[in-house]
Structures are given as C-alpha cells and as structure tokens.
Design a protein around this motif. Structure first.
Motif, mmCIF file in Angstrom:
data_model
loop_
_atom_site.group_PDB
_atom_site.id
_atom_site.type_symbol
_atom_site.label_atom_id
_atom_site.label_comp_id
_atom_site.label_asym_id
_atom_site.label_seq_id
_atom_site.Cartn_x
_atom_site.Cartn_y
_atom_site.Cartn_z
ATOM 1 N N LEU A 63 6.075 -13.163 -0.763
ATOM 2 C CA LEU A 63 4.812 -13.580 -0.144
ATOM 3 C C LEU A 63 5.040 -14.422 1.109
ATOM 4 O O LEU A 63 4.175 -14.475 1.979
ATOM 5 N N LYS A 64 6.206 -15.045 1.221
ATOM 6 C CA LYS A 64 6.525 -15.863 2.397
ATOM 7 C C LYS A 64 7.322 -15.103 3.451
ATOM 8 O O LYS A 64 7.569 -15.626 4.531
ATOM 9 N N ASP A 65 7.730 -13.888 3.154
ATOM 10 C CA ASP A 65 8.554 -13.108 4.077
ATOM 11 C C ASP A 65 7.790 -12.786 5.358
ATOM 12 O O ASP A 65 6.640 -12.348 5.317
ATOM 13 N N ASP A 66 8.438 -12.990 6.503
ATOM 14 C CA ASP A 66 7.810 -12.771 7.816
ATOM 15 C C ASP A 66 7.403 -11.321 8.055
ATOM 16 O O ASP A 66 6.459 -11.054 8.792
ATOM 17 N N LYS A 67 8.114 -10.388 7.462
ATOM 18 C CA LYS A 67 7.793 -8.973 7.666
ATOM 19 C C LYS A 67 6.660 -8.492 6.762
ATOM 20 O O LYS A 67 6.019 -7.493 7.051
ATOM 21 N N ILE B 50 -0.433 -8.659 4.438
ATOM 22 C CA ILE B 50 -1.204 -9.200 3.309
ATOM 23 C C ILE B 50 -2.104 -10.363 3.720
ATOM 24 O O ILE B 50 -2.891 -10.838 2.913
ATOM 25 N N GLU B 51 -1.995 -10.782 4.960
ATOM 26 C CA GLU B 51 -2.763 -11.930 5.432
ATOM 27 C C GLU B 51 -4.263 -11.681 5.321
ATOM 28 O O GLU B 51 -4.789 -10.675 5.805
ATOM 29 N N GLY B 52 -4.959 -12.589 4.649
ATOM 30 C CA GLY B 52 -6.401 -12.498 4.506
ATOM 31 C C GLY B 52 -6.884 -11.452 3.513
ATOM 32 O O GLY B 52 -8.080 -11.197 3.408
ATOM 33 N N LYS B 53 -5.961 -10.840 2.789
ATOM 34 C CA LYS B 53 -6.326 -9.796 1.829
ATOM 35 C C LYS B 53 -6.077 -10.281 0.404
ATOM 36 O O LYS B 53 -5.219 -11.119 0.159
ATOM 37 N N GLU B 54 -6.846 -9.749 -0.522
ATOM 38 C CA GLU B 54 -6.651 -10.062 -1.929
ATOM 39 C C GLU B 54 -5.543 -9.175 -2.482
ATOM 40 O O GLU B 54 -5.596 -7.949 -2.359
ATOM 41 N N ILE B 55 -4.556 -9.796 -3.071
ATOM 42 C CA ILE B 55 -3.463 -9.042 -3.688
ATOM 43 C C ILE B 55 -3.882 -8.714 -5.115
ATOM 44 O O ILE B 55 -4.103 -9.601 -5.924
ATOM 45 N N LYS B 56 -3.997 -7.435 -5.392
ATOM 46 C CA LYS B 56 -4.473 -7.002 -6.706
ATOM 47 C C LYS B 56 -3.336 -6.866 -7.707
ATOM 48 O O LYS B 56 -3.523 -7.084 -8.891
ATOM 49 N N LYS B 57 -2.161 -6.485 -7.223
ATOM 50 C CA LYS B 57 -1.070 -6.224 -8.153
ATOM 51 C C LYS B 57 0.272 -6.428 -7.456
ATOM 52 O O LYS B 57 0.457 -6.000 -6.324
ATOM 53 N N ASN C 236 0.823 -1.214 0.000
ATOM 54 C CA ASN C 236 0.000 0.000 0.000
ATOM 55 C C ASN C 236 0.858 1.265 0.000
ATOM 56 O O ASN C 236 0.622 2.201 0.758
ATOM 57 N N SER C 237 1.872 1.262 -0.833
ATOM 58 C CA SER C 237 2.784 2.401 -1.035
ATOM 59 C C SER C 237 3.611 2.750 0.186
ATOM 60 O O SER C 237 4.169 3.839 0.264
ATOM 61 N N LYS C 238 3.705 1.857 1.133
ATOM 62 C CA LYS C 238 4.527 2.087 2.329
ATOM 63 C C LYS C 238 5.616 1.025 2.407
ATOM 64 O O LYS C 238 5.346 -0.160 2.261
ATOM 65 N N ILE C 239 6.848 1.468 2.650
ATOM 66 C CA ILE C 239 7.963 0.535 2.741
ATOM 67 C C ILE C 239 7.795 -0.333 3.981
ATOM 68 O O ILE C 239 7.622 0.175 5.088
ATOM 69 N N LYS C 240 7.836 -1.651 3.775
ATOM 70 C CA LYS C 240 7.674 -2.599 4.882
ATOM 71 C C LYS C 240 8.970 -3.297 5.230
ATOM 72 O O LYS C 240 9.201 -3.632 6.384
ATOM 73 N N THR C 241 9.814 -3.544 4.244
ATOM 74 C CA THR C 241 11.084 -4.215 4.502
ATOM 75 C C THR C 241 11.993 -4.074 3.291
ATOM 76 O O THR C 241 11.578 -3.589 2.239
ATOM 77 N N LYS C 242 13.212 -4.497 3.455
ATOM 78 C CA LYS C 242 14.179 -4.595 2.369
ATOM 79 C C LYS C 242 14.761 -6.000 2.434
ATOM 80 O O LYS C 242 15.036 -6.506 3.514
#
Length: 66
Positions: A45-49, A54-61, A22-28
C-alpha cells in the motif's frame, strides 16, 4: 509418496512478488520470507508504483498467496 528433496542452498531468504491492480501487473517487489501477510499488505500500500492506482479508491480485496 516421498517429499521432494530441497537442498538448503536452494532455499531463498527472499522472493519476488507480482503486484496486480484490477488484474493488471503494476510492479514486482522482493520481500523477505520471514514477514507476515499484514506486513506484506502494508509494504504494498505504500509502494510508489502502486499508490497512483489505488489513491482515492476503496480497496475491496487484497489477496496474498504464499
């Protein structure tokens, strides 16, 4: 126009990738240059951070910029 010179010693086997949700940096993460776009997506998609965001959400892109 000449191509820029890149010394072989300057070439990296790995690159750091910025992961945004969602346009916010979560990890590198550091990934090898030799993997495919699908492998990059699988790792992210498997990264712990990333998983909690994204859990339970539909990934659109998913955008991968080489």
């Amino acid at each position: 126009m000449d191509k820029p010179y890149v010394a072989e010693k300057d070439m990296k086997d790995e690159n750091e990738v910025v992961v945004q949700v969602n346009s916010k940096i979560k990890t590198k993460i550091v990934i090898p240059n030799s993997i495919t776009e699908d492998e990059i997506k699988e790792i992210l998609l498997k990264d712990d951070k990333v998983a909690p965001f994204i859990e339970g959400k539909e990934i659109k892109k998913i955008i991968v910029i080489p």
